[in-house]
Design a protein around this motif. Structure first.
Motif, PDB file in Angstrom:
ATOM      1  N   GLN A  58      37.181  42.784  33.692  1.00 30.40           N
ATOM      2  CA  GLN A  58      38.478  42.779  34.365  1.00 30.40           C
ATOM      3  C   GLN A  58      38.773  41.748  35.516  1.00 30.40           C
TER       4      GLN A  58
ATOM      5  N   THR B 231      37.645  38.972  35.617  1.00 34.19           N
ATOM      6  CA  THR B 231      37.769  37.554  35.192  1.00 34.19           C
ATOM      7  C   THR B 231      39.345  37.171  34.951  1.00 34.19           C
ATOM      8  N   ARG B 232      40.108  38.220  34.942  1.00 33.31           N
ATOM      9  CA  ARG B 232      41.680  38.063  34.767  1.00 33.31           C
ATOM     10  C   ARG B 232      42.294  38.470  35.770  1.00 33.31           C
ATOM     11  N   ASP B 233      41.856  39.146  37.080  1.00 32.95           N
ATOM     12  CA  ASP B 233      42.454  39.712  38.143  1.00 32.95           C
ATOM     13  C   ASP B 233      41.442  39.689  39.331  1.00 32.95           C
TER      14      ASP B 233
END
Length: 111
Positions: free
Chosen positions: A52, A54-56
């Protein structure tokens, strides 16, 4: 073949045959024993959180990650190389049938 043994208080939790080595991580296959099962949810949560993040990059996620890291380190896992040395402090990540670790104490057993 180099094999690491994940242990806690003398109990074998998993065998970890070496896959590859990078400058800051040692990658292994992960072969758990039944004794590992109580710890699996903690590592599953850590793996999902890492994905998670890596995206946020929200601060709340970083705080959760730090909490999980502290909880994992507090368990006092050790990694012992079959026929050799011991790592007492490692950053350990487990995802499915793979594991990666990084020794935290440079004076401990090198590869």
């Amino acid at each position: 073949m180099t094999v690491y043994l994940l242990e806690r208080d003398g109990v074998l939790l998993a065998r970890m045959p070496l896959r590859s080595v990078e400058p800051f991580a040692i990658h292994c296959y992960f072969q758990p024993t039944p004794a590992f099962e109580p710890y699996r949810p903690l590592f599953d949560e850590e793996a999902a959180l890492t994905e998670q993040m890596t995206r946020d990059d929200a601060a709340a996620l970083l705080e959760r990650a730090e909490d999980l890291l502290e909880r994992i380190l507090a368990l006092g896992f050790t990694l012992r190389r079959e026929g050799g040395g011991l790592y007492r402090e490692v950053l350990l990540g487990i995802e499915g049938d793979t594991a990666s670790f990084r020794p935290l104490s440079p004076e401990e057993e090198p590869l």
